[in-house]
Design an enzyme around this catalytic site. Structure first.
Site, PDB file in Angstrom:
ATOM      1  CD1 TRP A 137      -2.485   1.714   0.250  1.00 26.21           C
ATOM      2  CD2 TRP A 137      -2.845   1.223   2.405  1.00 26.21           C
ATOM      3  NE1 TRP A 137      -3.538   2.470   0.678  1.00 26.21           N
ATOM      4  CE2 TRP A 137      -3.789   2.193   1.997  1.00 26.21           C
ATOM      5  CE3 TRP A 137      -2.898   0.753   3.730  1.00 26.21           C
ATOM      6  CZ2 TRP A 137      -4.763   2.694   2.862  1.00 26.21           C
ATOM      7  CZ3 TRP A 137      -3.864   1.255   4.588  1.00 26.21           C
ATOM      8  CH2 TRP A 137      -4.780   2.219   4.156  1.00 26.21           C
ATOM      9  CG  HIS A 182      11.145  -6.160   4.478  1.00 26.80           C
ATOM     10  ND1 HIS A 182      10.047  -5.349   4.669  1.00 26.80           N
ATOM     11  CD2 HIS A 182      10.834  -6.967   3.421  1.00 26.80           C
ATOM     12  CE1 HIS A 182       9.116  -5.668   3.767  1.00 26.80           C
ATOM     13  NE2 HIS A 182       9.577  -6.632   3.006  1.00 26.80           N
ATOM     14  CE  LYS A 194     -10.068 -12.727   6.337  1.00 29.94           C
ATOM     15  NZ  LYS A 194     -10.365 -13.085   7.731  1.00 29.94           N
TER      16      LYS A 194
HETATM   17  P1  A3P Z   1      -3.697  -8.883   5.287  1.00 30.01           P
HETATM   18  O1  A3P Z   1      -2.919 -10.147   5.059  1.00 30.01           O
HETATM   19  O2  A3P Z   1      -4.026  -8.688   6.732  1.00 30.01           O
HETATM   20  O3  A3P Z   1      -4.872  -8.747   4.420  1.00 30.01           O
HETATM   21  P2  A3P Z   1       2.796  -6.035   2.866  1.00 30.01           P
HETATM   22  O4  A3P Z   1       2.377  -5.193   1.737  1.00 30.01           O
HETATM   23  O5  A3P Z   1       3.755  -5.377   3.814  1.00 30.01           O
HETATM   24  O6  A3P Z   1       3.246  -7.376   2.419  1.00 30.01           O
HETATM   25  O7  A3P Z   1       1.495  -6.250   3.768  1.00 30.01           O
HETATM   26  C1  A3P Z   1       0.431  -6.998   3.263  1.00 30.01           C
HETATM   27  C2  A3P Z   1      -0.831  -6.627   4.017  1.00 30.01           C
HETATM   28  O8  A3P Z   1      -1.311  -5.362   3.560  1.00 30.01           O
HETATM   29  C3  A3P Z   1      -1.929  -7.616   3.746  1.00 30.01           C
HETATM   30  O9  A3P Z   1      -2.732  -7.661   4.931  1.00 30.01           O
HETATM   31  C4  A3P Z   1      -2.652  -6.967   2.571  1.00 30.01           C
HETATM   32  O10 A3P Z   1      -3.961  -7.423   2.370  1.00 30.01           O
HETATM   33  C5  A3P Z   1      -2.615  -5.512   3.010  1.00 30.01           C
HETATM   34  N1  A3P Z   1      -2.777  -4.579   1.882  1.00 30.01           N
HETATM   35  C6  A3P Z   1      -2.245  -4.658   0.644  1.00 30.01           C
HETATM   36  N2  A3P Z   1      -2.615  -3.610  -0.098  1.00 30.01           N
HETATM   37  C7  A3P Z   1      -3.407  -2.844   0.664  1.00 30.01           C
HETATM   38  C8  A3P Z   1      -4.128  -1.630   0.433  1.00 30.01           C
HETATM   39  N3  A3P Z   1      -4.095  -1.016  -0.729  1.00 30.01           N
HETATM   40  N4  A3P Z   1      -4.842  -1.120   1.467  1.00 30.01           N
HETATM   41  C9  A3P Z   1      -4.901  -1.738   2.655  1.00 30.01           C
HETATM   42  N5  A3P Z   1      -4.252  -2.888   2.930  1.00 30.01           N
HETATM   43  C10 A3P Z   1      -3.513  -3.446   1.952  1.00 30.01           C
END
Ligand code: A3P
Length: 323
Positions: free
Chosen positions: A74, A133, A290
């Site tokens: 995000w 990270h 989610k």
């Molecule tokens: P969940 O597994 O709880 O749904 P990262 O990007 O650091 O790998 O984190 C992934 C998490 O961010 C996942 O959480 C994913 O669904 C959520 N995510 C990805 N894109 C997003 C967005 N545009 N808005 C909100 N949450 C998002």
């Protein structure tokens, strides 16, 4: 993260270093090593060393730092859209419509340095945006010492833990010869701080402390806050990067357009994010699961949450302000 260990750097050096490092089996059957005080999959050790050795930050760079599964995807979409909004005159020209956010903003150690010891980064136009990270204290010197900006995103570790576990299971990032450990057992590892770039408390405190001392260098964000008021944080990111939204842009609805483009629902449903794989191993779709706050309550008992809360409190004791 299942790339072969690619020992481009002198093999002996890496082997020698490995002899000195604590190693453990992760709950998915993969091998983890503790390097510089943090845990990483064995195959990420060499790329981490290469990143530390070869990556040279420019003052204009933007580094998106996070603990994995805390909202990096995000943040990538948001930052890319904010920083490049003058290049793509209208939102339908934004490359995010046809390119996965993980490709638009590549990760240093999990992506760019994964298979190359010293990749050529000349084709990146300014401002270059990369993610990492790696904990703050272990970042390449040039990131810590240059004028480049760092945006850090953190998340409730309980949601982060569930997100990571589901991500690993969904992508079958596991040794086929071992069954994934039961939730309780992987939770136990989590409580010991054994996770990708864990312990999470050290990771978060590292960036938090720099943010407190130098808020011009680090912007510290929380996933939950972004969910609560994305427009406010869009503007905050733009101000931090030195490119605040003008009144004219606000009147034209640019902030709404960007937040809509980068919203979970929109990104999840784009063709490019529904199919295909990232680095050949991870499903593009698995980065959009989610996107909720508090999903941990569907998996963990109150007693488990209480156990982790006590650990977190003891680890955070003495930090200047609550993170
Ligand atoms: P969940 O597994 O709880 O749904 P990262 O990007 O650091 O790998 O984190 C992934 C998490 O961010 C996942 O959480 C994913 O669904 C959520 N995510 C990805 N894109 C997003 C967005 N545009 N808005 C909100 N949450 C998002």
């Amino acid at each position: 993260f299942s790339a072969e260990v690619d020992n481009n750097s002198p093999k002996d050096e890496l082997q020698e270093l490995l002899q000195t490092l604590e190693q453990r089996s992760y709950w998915n059957g993969g091998k983890f090593v503790k390097y510089d005080g943090f845990w990483i999959p064995l195959e990420i050790l060499r790329p981490t060393l290469s990143t530390q050795k070869y990556f040279k930050a420019k003052d204009s760079d933007i580094i998106l730092a996070s603990f994995p599964k805390s909202g990096t995807t995000w943040l990538k979409a948001l930052t890319f859209s904010i920083a490049n909004r003058n290049i793509y005159a209208t939102i339908d020209q934004n490359p995010l419509l046809i390119t996965h956010p993980q490709e638009v903003v590549p990760c240093l150690e999990f992506n760019l340095y994964l298979n190359k010891e010293n990749p050529d980064l000349q084709h990146f136009s300014n401002p270059r945006i990369f993610s990492t990270h790696i904990p703050f204290k272990s970042l390449p010197d040039s990131i810590r010492e240059s004028e480049c900006k760092i945006i850090y995103v953190c998340r409730n570790p309980l949601d982060q833990f569930i997100s990571e576990r589901q991500f690993v299971l969904e992508n079958k990032i596991q040794n086929d010869t071992v069954l994934p450990l039961k939730l309780e057992e992987s939770f136990d590892m989590f409580c010991q701080g054994i996770q990708v770039t864990g312990p999470v408390w050290d990771h978060t405190l590292g960036y938090w402390n720099v943010y407190l001392k130098n808020p011009e260098k680090v912007l510290f964000l929380k996933y939950e806050d972004l969910k609560h008021d994305i427009t406010f944080y869009l503007k905050k990111i733009a101000e931090f990067l030195g490119c605040p939204f003008s009144l004219e842009e606000e009147n034209q609805g640019v902030t709404e357009q960007i937040s809509k483009l980068c919203s979970f629902e929109n990104l999840k449903n784009l063709d490019v994010n529904k199919t295909g794989y990232f680095t050949g191993v991870m499903k593009n779709s698995s980065f959009f699961r989610k996107g909720e706050v508090g999903d941990w309550t569907n998996y963990l008992t109150p007693a488990m949450a209480e156990r982790f809360k006590n650990i977190m409190e003891s680890k955070m004791e003495g930090s200047e302000k609550d993170a």
